[in-house]
Design a protein around this motif. Sequence first.
Motif, PDB file in Angstrom:
ATOM      1  N   SER A   1      -0.097  16.339   7.330  1.00  0.00           N
ATOM      2  CA  SER A   1      -1.097  16.479   6.260  1.00  0.00           C
ATOM      3  C   SER A   1      -2.079  15.314   6.280  1.00  0.00           C
ATOM      4  N   LYS A   2      -1.570  14.108   6.498  1.00  0.00           N
ATOM      5  CA  LYS A   2      -2.452  12.940   6.559  1.00  0.00           C
ATOM      6  C   LYS A   2      -3.390  13.017   7.761  1.00  0.00           C
ATOM      7  N   LYS A   3      -2.871  13.498   8.891  1.00  0.00           N
ATOM      8  CA  LYS A   3      -3.692  13.610  10.088  1.00  0.00           C
ATOM      9  C   LYS A   3      -4.809  14.639   9.872  1.00  0.00           C
ATOM     10  N   LEU A   4      -4.480  15.735   9.232  1.00  0.00           N
ATOM     11  CA  LEU A   4      -5.473  16.761   8.928  1.00  0.00           C
ATOM     12  C   LEU A   4      -6.544  16.220   7.981  1.00  0.00           C
ATOM     13  N   LEU A   5      -6.141  15.529   6.950  1.00  0.00           N
ATOM     14  CA  LEU A   5      -7.087  14.958   5.993  1.00  0.00           C
ATOM     15  C   LEU A   5      -7.948  13.885   6.651  1.00  0.00           C
ATOM     16  N   SER A   6      -7.355  13.040   7.482  1.00  0.00           N
ATOM     17  CA  SER A   6      -8.146  11.993   8.142  1.00  0.00           C
ATOM     18  C   SER A   6      -9.145  12.604   9.122  1.00  0.00           C
ATOM     19  N   TRP A   7      -8.784  13.726   9.758  1.00  0.00           N
ATOM     20  CA  TRP A   7      -9.754  14.414  10.618  1.00  0.00           C
ATOM     21  C   TRP A   7     -10.930  14.889   9.779  1.00  0.00           C
ATOM     22  N   ASN A   8     -10.658  15.479   8.622  1.00  0.00           N
ATOM     23  CA  ASN A   8     -11.727  15.964   7.746  1.00  0.00           C
ATOM     24  C   ASN A   8     -12.629  14.816   7.315  1.00  0.00           C
ATOM     25  N   GLN A   9     -12.073  13.641   7.106  1.00  0.00           N
ATOM     26  CA  GLN A   9     -12.863  12.498   6.661  1.00  0.00           C
ATOM     27  C   GLN A   9     -13.735  11.908   7.767  1.00  0.00           C
ATOM     28  N   THR A  10     -13.512  12.306   9.015  1.00  0.00           N
ATOM     29  CA  THR A  10     -14.341  11.801  10.107  1.00  0.00           C
ATOM     30  C   THR A  10     -15.647  12.568  10.242  1.00  0.00           C
ATOM     31  N   LEU A  11     -15.787  13.673   9.541  1.00  0.00           N
ATOM     32  CA  LEU A  11     -17.029  14.435   9.609  1.00  0.00           C
ATOM     33  C   LEU A  11     -18.161  13.602   9.019  1.00  0.00           C
ATOM     34  N   ASP A  12     -19.346  13.757   9.574  1.00  0.00           N
ATOM     35  CA  ASP A  12     -20.460  12.866   9.282  1.00  0.00           C
ATOM     36  C   ASP A  12     -20.975  12.891   7.851  1.00  0.00           C
ATOM     37  N   ASN A  13     -21.001  14.030   7.247  1.00  0.00           N
ATOM     38  CA  ASN A  13     -21.698  14.191   5.979  1.00  0.00           C
ATOM     39  C   ASN A  13     -20.702  14.459   4.860  1.00  0.00           C
ATOM     40  N   LYS A  14     -20.879  13.828   3.700  1.00  0.00           N
ATOM     41  CA  LYS A  14     -19.933  14.021   2.594  1.00  0.00           C
ATOM     42  C   LYS A  14     -19.965  15.455   2.072  1.00  0.00           C
ATOM     43  N   PHE A  15     -21.110  16.132   2.180  1.00  0.00           N
ATOM     44  CA  PHE A  15     -21.186  17.522   1.734  1.00  0.00           C
ATOM     45  C   PHE A  15     -20.415  18.434   2.686  1.00  0.00           C
ATOM     46  N   VAL A  16     -20.526  18.144   3.987  1.00  0.00           N
ATOM     47  CA  VAL A  16     -19.759  18.901   4.977  1.00  0.00           C
ATOM     48  C   VAL A  16     -18.272  18.659   4.771  1.00  0.00           C
ATOM     49  N   ASN A  17     -17.890  17.413   4.498  1.00  0.00           N
ATOM     50  CA  ASN A  17     -16.484  17.090   4.203  1.00  0.00           C
ATOM     51  C   ASN A  17     -15.964  17.954   3.059  1.00  0.00           C
TER      52      ASN A  17
ATOM     53  N   ILE B   1       4.715  13.620  14.662  1.00  0.00           N
ATOM     54  CA  ILE B   1       3.263  13.754  14.517  1.00  0.00           C
ATOM     55  C   ILE B   1       2.536  12.458  14.838  1.00  0.00           C
ATOM     56  N   GLU B   2       3.199  11.321  14.681  1.00  0.00           N
ATOM     57  CA  GLU B   2       2.537  10.025  14.840  1.00  0.00           C
ATOM     58  C   GLU B   2       1.989   9.796  16.241  1.00  0.00           C
ATOM     59  N   ALA B   3       2.651  10.309  17.277  1.00  0.00           N
ATOM     60  CA  ALA B   3       2.180  10.081  18.639  1.00  0.00           C
ATOM     61  C   ALA B   3       0.773  10.649  18.801  1.00  0.00           C
ATOM     62  N   GLY B   4      -0.097   9.891  19.438  1.00  0.00           N
ATOM     63  CA  GLY B   4      -1.446  10.351  19.700  1.00  0.00           C
ATOM     64  C   GLY B   4      -2.487   9.870  18.708  1.00  0.00           C
ATOM     65  N   ILE B   5      -2.090   9.199  17.650  1.00  0.00           N
ATOM     66  CA  ILE B   5      -3.063   8.680  16.692  1.00  0.00           C
ATOM     67  C   ILE B   5      -3.754   7.474  17.309  1.00  0.00           C
ATOM     68  N   VAL B   6      -5.082   7.468  17.268  1.00  0.00           N
ATOM     69  CA  VAL B   6      -5.867   6.373  17.834  1.00  0.00           C
ATOM     70  C   VAL B   6      -6.691   5.759  16.711  1.00  0.00           C
ATOM     71  N   LYS B   7      -6.612   4.420  16.599  1.00  0.00           N
ATOM     72  CA  LYS B   7      -7.363   3.710  15.561  1.00  0.00           C
ATOM     73  C   LYS B   7      -8.078   2.523  16.173  1.00  0.00           C
ATOM     74  N   GLN B   8      -9.180   2.147  15.556  1.00  0.00           N
ATOM     75  CA  GLN B   8      -9.905   0.934  15.914  1.00  0.00           C
ATOM     76  C   GLN B   8      -9.457  -0.151  14.938  1.00  0.00           C
ATOM     77  N   VAL B   9      -9.031  -1.294  15.472  1.00  0.00           N
ATOM     78  CA  VAL B   9      -8.517  -2.375  14.638  1.00  0.00           C
ATOM     79  C   VAL B   9      -9.318  -3.642  14.923  1.00  0.00           C
ATOM     80  N   GLN B  10      -9.775  -4.288  13.854  1.00  0.00           N
ATOM     81  CA  GLN B  10     -10.506  -5.549  13.996  1.00  0.00           C
ATOM     82  C   GLN B  10      -9.497  -6.685  14.101  1.00  0.00           C
ATOM     83  N   GLY B  11      -9.537  -7.417  15.200  1.00  0.00           N
ATOM     84  CA  GLY B  11      -8.657  -8.553  15.404  1.00  0.00           C
ATOM     85  C   GLY B  11      -9.444  -9.849  15.416  1.00  0.00           C
ATOM     86  N   GLU B  12      -8.768 -10.961  15.644  1.00  0.00           N
ATOM     87  CA  GLU B  12      -9.436 -12.258  15.696  1.00  0.00           C
ATOM     88  C   GLU B  12     -10.438 -12.340  16.834  1.00  0.00           C
ATOM     89  N   ASN B  13     -10.152 -11.653  17.946  1.00  0.00           N
ATOM     90  CA  ASN B  13     -10.994 -11.747  19.141  1.00  0.00           C
ATOM     91  C   ASN B  13     -11.784 -10.475  19.415  1.00  0.00           C
TER      92      ASN B  13
END
Length: 182
Positions: free
Chosen positions: A30-46, A82-94
């Motif tokens: 459910s979280k993966k589905l919702l996070s996919w929906n949140q990646t859509l560009d426009n809040k109206f499309v979301n 379900i967790e396998a395959g999730i890709v995230k961008q993480v801000q680190g020190e470097n």
Amino acid sequence: MKKRFFTVAAIIAIASTIMFSSCIGSFGLSKKLLSWNQTLDNKFVNQIVFFALWIVPVYEVSILADVLVINSIEFWSGDNPIEAGIVKQVQGENGIYTVETLENGYRIENQEGQEMNLVYDKESNTWSVVANGNSAKLIKIEDGGNAIVYLPNGGEKSVQLSNEGVLAFRESIENSTYYAAK
């Protein structure tokens, strides 16, 4: 007939509370589905996609699958399928790192394309790092709230898994000749 129905319903309710107590789960699908929906560009499309997925019952089916199957698998095995395959961008020190969740750990890549894997071995309860074809053990979690940390110089250090134990380990490493030479 009504009495029989209520008796069966009560038995199912009691059995469910026993079987599913402390088994909320992470609701990964459910979280993966919702996070996919949140990646859509426009809040109206979301919003339109959100309503469409409720009308078509995609969200309902994903929640039902989480409750009946996926969270149960996670509870009994300790792994979320379900967790396998999730890709995230993480801000680190470097800089920014790309972190992909694998079935047995994580793949981490920096902006220059260098990558490494953190691999978990369930049998030995050990985390290792794999980079450039080389593998090295990092930490082994032991029973009783302790861990063995494998040091770069080949040594091992026992660490209590608490704030005090981690702080003591950190201070001992900062004061060691290895850390000072690095």
